[in-house]
Scaffold this motif. Structure first.
Motif, PDB file in Angstrom:
ATOM      1  N   ARG A 134       0.851  -1.182   0.000  1.00 13.35           N
ATOM      2  CA  ARG A 134       0.000   0.000   0.000  1.00 13.35           C
ATOM      3  C   ARG A 134       0.892   1.239   0.000  1.00 13.35           C
ATOM      4  N   TRP A 135       0.292   2.398  -0.374  1.00 10.57           N
ATOM      5  CA  TRP A 135       1.078   3.602  -0.647  1.00 10.57           C
ATOM      6  C   TRP A 135       0.561   4.782   0.177  1.00 10.57           C
ATOM      7  N   ASP A 136       1.532   5.622   0.652  1.00 13.21           N
ATOM      8  CA  ASP A 136       1.245   6.916   1.285  1.00 13.21           C
ATOM      9  C   ASP A 136       1.959   7.955   0.433  1.00 13.21           C
TER      10      ASP A 136
ATOM     11  N   GLY B 131       1.465   9.634   7.079  1.00 15.68           N
ATOM     12  CA  GLY B 131       0.975   8.565   7.952  1.00 15.68           C
ATOM     13  C   GLY B 131      -0.402   8.065   7.605  1.00 15.68           C
ATOM     14  N   VAL B 132      -1.010   8.660   6.613  1.00 14.55           N
ATOM     15  CA  VAL B 132      -2.331   8.204   6.160  1.00 14.55           C
ATOM     16  C   VAL B 132      -2.131   7.437   4.854  1.00 14.55           C
ATOM     17  N   TRP B 133      -2.538   6.176   4.852  1.00 13.49           N
ATOM     18  CA  TRP B 133      -2.361   5.342   3.656  1.00 13.49           C
ATOM     19  C   TRP B 133      -3.404   5.730   2.613  1.00 13.49           C
ATOM     20  N   ASP B 134      -2.914   6.084   1.428  1.00 15.70           N
ATOM     21  CA  ASP B 134      -3.808   6.580   0.376  1.00 15.70           C
ATOM     22  C   ASP B 134      -4.363   5.469  -0.488  1.00 15.70           C
ATOM     23  N   THR B 135      -3.828   4.250  -0.383  1.00 24.75           N
ATOM     24  CA  THR B 135      -4.376   3.089  -1.099  1.00 24.75           C
ATOM     25  C   THR B 135      -4.590   1.961  -0.102  1.00 24.75           C
TER      26      THR B 135
ATOM     27  N   ALA C  46       1.330   1.535  -9.294  1.00 19.54           N
ATOM     28  CA  ALA C  46       0.312   2.535  -8.963  1.00 19.54           C
ATOM     29  C   ALA C  46       0.687   3.838  -9.645  1.00 19.54           C
ATOM     30  N   GLN C  47      -0.297   4.704  -9.822  1.00 16.10           N
ATOM     31  CA  GLN C  47      -0.089   6.013 -10.432  1.00 16.10           C
ATOM     32  C   GLN C  47      -0.583   7.099  -9.489  1.00 16.10           C
TER      33      GLN C  47
ATOM     34  N   THR D 236       7.391  13.044   0.184  1.00 14.04           N
ATOM     35  CA  THR D 236       7.900  11.799   0.771  1.00 14.04           C
ATOM     36  C   THR D 236       6.889  10.695   0.471  1.00 14.04           C
ATOM     37  N   VAL D 237       7.259   9.813  -0.443  1.00 11.83           N
ATOM     38  CA  VAL D 237       6.391   8.689  -0.809  1.00 11.83           C
ATOM     39  C   VAL D 237       6.812   7.479   0.012  1.00 11.83           C
TER      40      VAL D 237
END
Length: 756
Positions: free
Chosen positions: A286-288, A293-297, A305-306, A316-317
Motif C-alpha cells: 500500500r502507498w502513502d 501517515g495516512v495510507w492513500d491506497t 500505482a499512479q 515523501t512517498v
C-alpha cells in the motif's frame, strides 16, 4: 560467473572448499568422458511399486504434495534402460512429466497416456549420488523466457548443478537430477534453503555408502533420459526433513518514472518485493503519497500505482509491504515535483541492444529462439526495429522488423558470432554480438524390434458376432502411428490381412471353436514382433418362435362431425419384424368388411357420412402371416348450422348526374336500404373532385347528415350542389359516403357545370 555456495552441514570451510574444487574437477571429467550405465532389475525380483501419495514437500517454495516412488517406477517397463514409452509419467508420444523443466511453478499433477492424473512431484528414498557438479554449459545472468526473462537479482550469473542418482543396492537404472539455475537465481534452492542446499550436496557423493532421500519434479529430457528437473529437496535418509526457515519480514523498494516532474505529471510507481516464504506475487503493498501517515491506497498484490500531485514540492512517498504472516516493511523516497514546465527533450541517442537465446547450446537439429532486448531515449521498445546476422559475416539474414524474436537452425556445427542490430526512428543504430555453440547431433541408438499386444471386444461371442481387434504397438525409433500390423485370424501361419498402419480390424468367425488370433507388428527397419491370444467363439442361439404382432392406434381429432377428416395412426411392433415392414388394414364401422387393403403405411384418413358411434378396427399382420386387432369407438356428430349473414346496407342516388349553369344549384336524393336486418344511425358526408384545373370550386352538402335506418327499412337524404358566377366550368365527381358502425359504402354523382 557467480557460483552459489552454502555453509557445510557439519564440516569446516576448508573441507567445503576442497570438496567444491573436487566437484569442479569431477565435472570436467564427466564432460570430457560421457558415462553410459548398464541397467538391471533389482536382485530380489521385485516389481514396480505403487506410489504412496500426499507426502509433504520439504522445500517451502513448493506447495505440491509428493508421491513416494522408486527409480523403477519412473523408468517403467524400460527399466533399467531409459525410454519414454512404458512409464506412468508418459504424457504423449514425445513428452513426459512436467511440460517445462525450468518452471518456477510446475503443475502439481499431469495426465498420463492412460488418462490418469498423477503427481508430478515425487520422493525417491534410498539413493546414492554421483557425478554431481556445476553444469558449465547451462549458465546465465537472465531468467529463462518462461519465467519472465528478467535479470537475476544482483545481476549475478548462475549455473545449473547436475548429477545422477541410483538406487542403493543396484548397479544400474539411473536418473539425472538438475538444480536449475532459475531456481538458484530465484532463491528457491541454494545456501539459504536448507532443504535444497546445492553447495553442501557435493559432499554427499558416494559409491553407495551415503543414502539420500530426494524430491523433485519428473521431466523427460527427450529423446535421452528421465530427470528430476527441477530438483527441489534432499536429505540424508537417516535424518528428518530439514525444517523450513523462520519467517522474516519481506524486503521492499520502489522506483518511479519519470524521476521528476511537475504538478501536471502522472508518476508511475513500481514496487519490488521479495520474501523468504512468499512469492512476490503474493506480497501485498500500500502507498502513502505525502508521508503523512495516512495510507492513500488499500492493501493490494498489484505492485504498480499512479499518482498526480496537485502542488509542487518534495514529496515523501512511502511504500509498505506485508507478507502472509503479517510481517511488514516500509520504504520511502523523496519525489521532486516542480511547478515549472518540463525541460525540452534531450537530443536523440542511439538505442541500446542485447539478446538472449534458448536453448543456450544445441546441435544442427536445434531450433534456436533469439530474443532481442532494446531500449531508447525517445522511442518505445516496441517501435525499435531489429535485424539479425546469424553467422557474423556482415550480411544481414533478416530484414528490419519490430518483432524482437526470431528462430534459426544452423546447418553445420561450429561457433557462430550472431549479431543483432537495432535502429530507432531517428536512424541511429546499435549492435550486440554473442557466440552460439552448435555441435553435431548425437548418433541415434541401435534399432530394436517393436513391442505389440492386442485386445478385442466383445471378449467372447458366436458366429454372428463382429469382433473388433485393436493392436497396441510401441517402438524405440518409430511412433506408434508409423508401426504396421497384420492379422492371422486362425493361427494357421497364413496372414489374413495385409500390412497396414491401421491398428483396428474386424472379423466374424464362420464356425464355433477356440481360435488362436495372431497380430504381427513391423517397424520401419523391418524388425517384427508377434503376439497371440485365444478367442472363444460359440454357436449362435436358435431364434425364438414367432409371435403375433401387437397393434394399437390413435386418431385426431378425437371427436368431430360428418365434415371432419379424421387421421388414424397405427402403432405396431413385432418380435421378428421391424415396425416399418408390418402391414395394416382398416374397418371403419366394425362390420367385418375391411375398407382398405393391406399396406405398410400406418396412417389413414376417413370422413364418416352420418352421425353416430363407430367401432373402428385396425388389423396388423407380420411376415409370418400372424395377425392382431385393435378397435376403438369414434363419436361422430351432426355439423352445426351455418351462421346468419352479417348485417349490411346499400346506397343509391337519383339522379346520378346533374348539369348546373354557373350561378345556380342542383340536387339528388341519396337512398339507404337495410340488408340482413341491419339497423342504426347512418353518418353521411360529401366530397368533390375534378381532373381539370379548378380555380373556384362548387359547394356540396348532405342534409340531413345523419339518418336513422330501421331493420329492413329505407332512409333518404338530399345532396345539394351550389355554384356561383365565378365557379370554374367543368366536370366534377361528387362522392357521398355513408357509415353505420363498421359498415361503409359510397356512391358517386357526376356534375357538369356550364356557363349557359
Amino acid at each position: 560467473m557467480t557460483e552459489r555456495r552454502a555453509p557445510s552441514q557439519g564440516g569446516s570451510s576448508a573441507r567445503k572448499s576442497a570438496l567444491l574444487t573436487f566437484s569442479a574437477t569431477l565435472l570436467l571429467l564427466i564432460l570430457a568422458v560421457p558415462v553410459y550405465l548398464a541397467v538391471v532389475s533389482p536382485t530380489d525380483g521385485s516389481t514396480t511399486s505403487a506410489a504412496t501419495s500426499g507426502l509433504a514437500s520439504w522445500n517451502p517454495n513448493v506447495s505440491c504434495s509428493a508421491d513416494l516412488v522408486t527409480i523403477r517406477d519412473v523408468l517403467g517397463s524400460a527399466y533399467p534402460h531409459q525410454a519414454l514409452n512404458g512409464s506412468r509419467y508418459q504424457v504423449n508420444s514425445t513428452s513426459g512429466g512436467i511440460p517445462l523443466e525450468r518452471s518456477l511453478s510446475p503443475p502439481c499433477t499431469i495426465t498420463n497416456m492412460s488418462g490418469q492424473a498423477v503427481s508430478s512431484l515425487v520422493q525417491i528414498n534410498g539413493v546414492s549420488l554421483y557425478g554431481y557438479g556445476v553444469k558449465t554449459t547451462d549458465c546465465s545472468a537472465w531468467y529463462s523466457k518462461q519465467n519472465g526473462g528478467a535479470r537475476y537479482p544482483g545481476n549475478q550469473t548462475v549455473c545449473t548443478n547436475a548429477g545422477q542418482i541410483i538406487t542403493i543396492g543396484t548397479t544400474s537404472g539411473y536418473m539425472k537430477i538438475e538444480i536449475d539455475r532459475d531456481w538458484l537465481g530465484k532463491g528457491y534452492c541454494g545456501p539459504n534453503v536448507p532443504s535444497c542446499d546445492n553447495a553442501t550436496l557435493v559432499q554427499e557423493q558416494s559409491n553407495g555408502s551415503i543414502s539420500l532421500d530426494v524430491q523433485g519434479f519428473v521431466f523427460w529430457e527427450g529423446p535421452y533420459h528421465w530427470e528430476l528437473h527441477p530438483f527441489t529437496a534432499w536429505k540424508l535418509s537417516s535424518a528428518p526433513p530439514p525444517p523450513p526457515p523462520s519467517n522474516a519480514p519481506p524486503t521492499a523498494d520502489f522506483t518511479w518514472s519519470p524521476s521528476t516532474g511537475t504538478n501536471q505529471t502522472t508518476f508511475n510507481f513500481t514496487a519490488s518485493v521479495s520474501d523468504d516464504h512468499d512469492s512476490p506475487s503474493a506480497i501485498q503493498v500500500r502507498w502513502d503519497w505525502q508521508g503523512d501517515g495516512v495510507w492513500d491506497t488499500t492493501w493490494s498484490t498489484t505492485k504498480t500505482a499512479q499518482h498526480r500531485y496537485s502542488t509542487a514540492g518534495n514529496k515523501t512517498v512511502v511504500l509498505q509491504a506485508m507478507d502472509s504472516g503479517g510481517l511488514t516493511t516500509a520504504k520511502n523516497h523523496i519525489v521532486t515535483v516542480s511547478a515549472s514546465p518540463p525541460p525540452p527533450p534531450p537530443p536523440n541517442a542511439p538505442p541500446t541492444a542485447d539478446f538472449t537465446w534458448t536453448p543456450t547450446s544445441g546441435d544442427t537439429t536445434t531450433v534456436f529462439t533469439f530474443t532481442a532486448q532494446v531500449s531508447d531515449d525517445h522511442d518505445s521498445a516496441s517501435s525499435i526495429q531489429v535485424r539479425w546476422d546469424w553467422t557474423g559475416d556482415g550480411t544481414w539474414d533478416t530484414g528490419w522488423s519490430t518483432t524482437k524474436t526470431a528462430t534459426h537452425t544452423f546447418s553445420t556445427a561450429g561457433n557462430y558470432g550472431v549479431v543483432v542490430q537495432a535502429i530507432d526512428s531517428g536512424g541511429l543504430t546499435a549492435s550486440a554480438t554473442h557466440t552460439v555453440t552448435v555441435t553435431a547431433p548425437p548418433p541415434p541408438p541401435p534399432n530394436s524390434p517393436p513391442t505389440v499386444d492386442f485386445s478385442w471386444t466383445p471378449t467372447s461371442g458366436d458366429t454372428s458376432t463382429v469382433f473388433t481387434f485393436t493392436a497396441q504397438a510401441t517402438d524405440d525409433h518409430d511412433s506408434a502411428s508409423a508401426i504396421q500390423v497384420r492379422w492371422d485370424w486362425t493361427g494357421d501361419g497364413t496372414w489374413d490381412t495385409a500390412w497396414s498402419t491401421t491398428k483396428t480390424a474386424t472379423h466374424t468367425f464362420a464356425s464355433a471353436g477356440n481360435y488362436a488370433v495372431v497380430v504381427q507388428a513391423m517397424d520401419s527397419g523391418g524388425l517384427t514382433a508377434s503376439q497371440s491370444h485365444s478367442v472363444s467363439v460359440s454357436a449362435p442361439p436358435p431364434p425364438p418362435p414367432n409371435a403375433p404382432p401387437s397393434v394399437d392406434f390413435s386418431w385426431t381429432p378425437t371427436a368431430g362431425d360428418t365434415s371432419t377428416v379424421f387421421t388414424f395412426t397405427a402403432q405396431v411392433s413385432d418380435d421378428h419384424d421391424s415396425s416399418s415392414s408390418i402391414q395394416v388394414r382398416w374397418d371403419w364401422n366394425g362390420d367385418g368388411t375391411w375398407d382398405t387393403g393391406w399396406s405398410t403405411t400406418k396412417a389413414a384418413t376417413h370422413t364418416f357420412a352420418t352421425a353416430g358411434d363407430y367401432s373402428v378396427v385396425a388389423q396388423a399382420m407380420d411376415s409370418g402371416g400372424l395377425t392382431a386387432n385393435a378397435n376403438h369407438t369414434v363419436t361422430v356428430t351432426t355439423p352445426p348450422p351455418p351462421p346468419p349473414p352479417p348485417g349490411d346496407f346499400s346506397i343509391g342516388v337519383s339522379p346520378g348526374s346533374l348539369t348546373i349553369v354557373c350561378g345556380s344549384s342542383g340536387s339528388s336524393t341519396i337512398s339507404l336500404t337495410s340488408l340482413n336486418g341491419l339497423s342504426g344511425t347512418a353518418s353521411l358526408s360529401a366530397s368533390i373532385s375534378s381532373s381539370g384545373l379548378v380555380f373556384i370550386w362548387p359547394s356540396v352538402s348532405v342534409s340531413p347528415s345523419s339518418v336513422a335506418l330501421a331493420a329492413d327499412g329505407t332512409a333518404t337524404s338530399t345532396l345539394t350542389i351550389w355554384t356561383s358566377l365565378l365557379t370554374t366550368p367543368g366536370t366534377y365527381t361528387v362522392t357521398v359516403t355513408a357509415t353505420i358502425g363498421s359498415v361503409t359504402h359510397s356512391v358517386n354523382v357526376t356534375v357538369v357545370v356550364t356557363i349557359l
